[in-house]
Write a protein that holds these residues in place. Structure first.
Motif, mmCIF file in Angstrom:
data_model
loop_
_atom_site.group_PDB
_atom_site.id
_atom_site.type_symbol
_atom_site.label_atom_id
_atom_site.label_comp_id
_atom_site.label_asym_id
_atom_site.label_seq_id
_atom_site.Cartn_x
_atom_site.Cartn_y
_atom_site.Cartn_z
ATOM 1 N N ALA A 197 -37.178 48.795 45.887
ATOM 2 C CA ALA A 197 -38.618 49.038 45.997
ATOM 3 C C ALA A 197 -39.156 48.032 46.996
ATOM 4 N N GLY A 198 -39.744 48.502 48.087
ATOM 5 C CA GLY A 198 -40.185 47.588 49.138
ATOM 6 C C GLY A 198 -39.007 46.791 49.650
ATOM 7 N N ASP A 199 -39.162 45.449 49.719
ATOM 8 C CA ASP A 199 -38.037 44.620 50.180
ATOM 9 C C ASP A 199 -37.284 43.995 49.016
ATOM 10 N N ALA A 200 -37.498 44.566 47.808
ATOM 11 C CA ALA A 200 -36.803 44.061 46.620
ATOM 12 C C ALA A 200 -35.628 44.977 46.271
ATOM 13 N N GLY A 232 -27.879 41.029 40.274
ATOM 14 C CA GLY A 232 -28.534 40.382 41.401
ATOM 15 C C GLY A 232 -29.958 40.860 41.553
ATOM 16 N N LEU A 233 -30.807 39.975 42.070
ATOM 17 C CA LEU A 233 -32.190 40.306 42.427
ATOM 18 C C LEU A 233 -32.451 39.675 43.787
ATOM 19 N N ARG A 234 -32.611 40.535 44.791
ATOM 20 C CA ARG A 234 -32.841 40.047 46.147
ATOM 21 C C ARG A 234 -34.245 40.430 46.580
ATOM 22 N N VAL A 235 -34.962 39.464 47.135
ATOM 23 C CA VAL A 235 -36.301 39.696 47.677
ATOM 24 C C VAL A 235 -36.272 39.285 49.138
ATOM 25 N N GLY A 236 -36.506 40.264 50.018
ATOM 26 C CA GLY A 236 -36.409 39.973 51.446
ATOM 27 C C GLY A 236 -35.045 39.446 51.834
ATOM 28 N N GLY A 237 -34.013 39.931 51.140
ATOM 29 C CA GLY A 237 -32.649 39.516 51.444
ATOM 30 C C GLY A 237 -32.226 38.205 50.801
ATOM 31 N N ILE A 238 -33.139 37.530 50.091
ATOM 32 C CA ILE A 238 -32.813 36.257 49.435
ATOM 33 C C ILE A 238 -32.414 36.522 47.989
ATOM 34 N N GLU A 239 -31.224 36.087 47.612
ATOM 35 C CA GLU A 239 -30.730 36.288 46.240
ATOM 36 C C GLU A 239 -31.312 35.212 45.323
#
Length: 262
Positions: free
Chosen positions: A10-13, A27-34
């Motif tokens: 969803a979006g960048d998540a 894993g949970l990545r936001v804008g590619g950051i884990e």
């Protein structure tokens, strides 16, 4: 359906759900950051049908004493469902639902359902425990391992609990409530208005862990990660604060993590 890994976006998540590895968030990545510590035992796993430690692995239901395996001697820890494979009930781009039927060593027939719902700025985890037969005590909780360091900066924790459960030498609550003490923690805190803990990685991200439940365990004694664990009762709660699952009333709980980039 198979129990292969599921990816929600969803979006960048982006979230990885692992039915075959204890129904955990891998894993949970936001804008590619884990954000979550990686590894088979990490991510974020469900704690059911109990949370944290049971003293000596024993809990009482009426006149019956049940013995759980001592997987954290001399105690039993974190329930049984994180060790099993879950079934995928349904999945789409932003949501997954998993189920798990309770089996031995848990002495009661029951079913656990987990829902994972992702939006561009939040992940909501919902869990329920229902009985298929007789009533039984249970707890629900989540055990996320958030990476301590992102982009070279260590996470900062902010929360204002009403009390801290005094911890005995056996790492279990004594039953006394004390004023909150400074870190390091492997401790249970009371937040009667609901769990509300903010994790800030300076210059990177702010994430809030919220739940209507009033108990949270904070564990920050490891170098790699910090854990913020909303749950329906304190450690050893099957004995001290049992919540009864009945045919008419399942046990239900939820936690929502919301975030924004800094």
């Amino acid at each position: 359906m198979s129990n292969e890994d599921i990816t929600l976006t969803a979006g960048d998540a982006e979230v990885t759900v692992q039915p075959g590895n204890g129904g955990r968030v891998g894993g949970l990545r936001v804008g590619g950051i884990e954000l979550l510590r990686q590894g088979e035992r990490f991510g974020c796993f469900p704690m059911v049908p109990w949370c944290g430690r049971i003293r000596d692995g024993r809990f009482r239901d009426g006149a019956t004493v049940h013995q759980m395996p001592l997987n954290a001697p001399p105690h039993a820890i974190h329930g049984t469902v994180r060790d099993g494979a879950w079934r995928t009930a349904r999945v789409n781009a932003e949501e997954a639902v998993l189920t798990y039927d309770l089996v031995e060593p848990w002495p009661y027939a029951g079913r656990v359902t987990q829902q994972f719902a992702l939006t561009p700025d939040a992940l909501t985890l919902t869990m329920s425990v229902e009985t298929l037969d007789s009533s039984f005590p249970a707890q629900i909780g989540w055990h996320p391992w958030f990476n301590r360091n992102l982009g070279g900066k260590d996470v900062q924790l902010a929360f204002t609990p009403a009390w801290q459960e005094e911890r005995g030498d056996d790492h279990l609550p004594t039953g006394n409530r004390v004023d909150p003490r400074p870190a390091p923690w492997d401790d249970c805190f009371g937040m009667p208005g609901g769990v509300d803990v903010t994790l800030t990685w300076p210059g990177q991200l702010e994430l809030k862990v919220a739940s209507r439940e009033e108990w949270v365990v904070v564990y920050d004694e490891q170098e790699e990660a910090v854990c913020v664990e909303p749950q329906t009762g304190p450690p050893d709660g099957l004995n001290s604060h049992p919540r009864l699952v009945t045919l008419l009333e399942p046990l239900e709980a939820a936690t929502t993590w919301t975030w924004h980039r800094l």
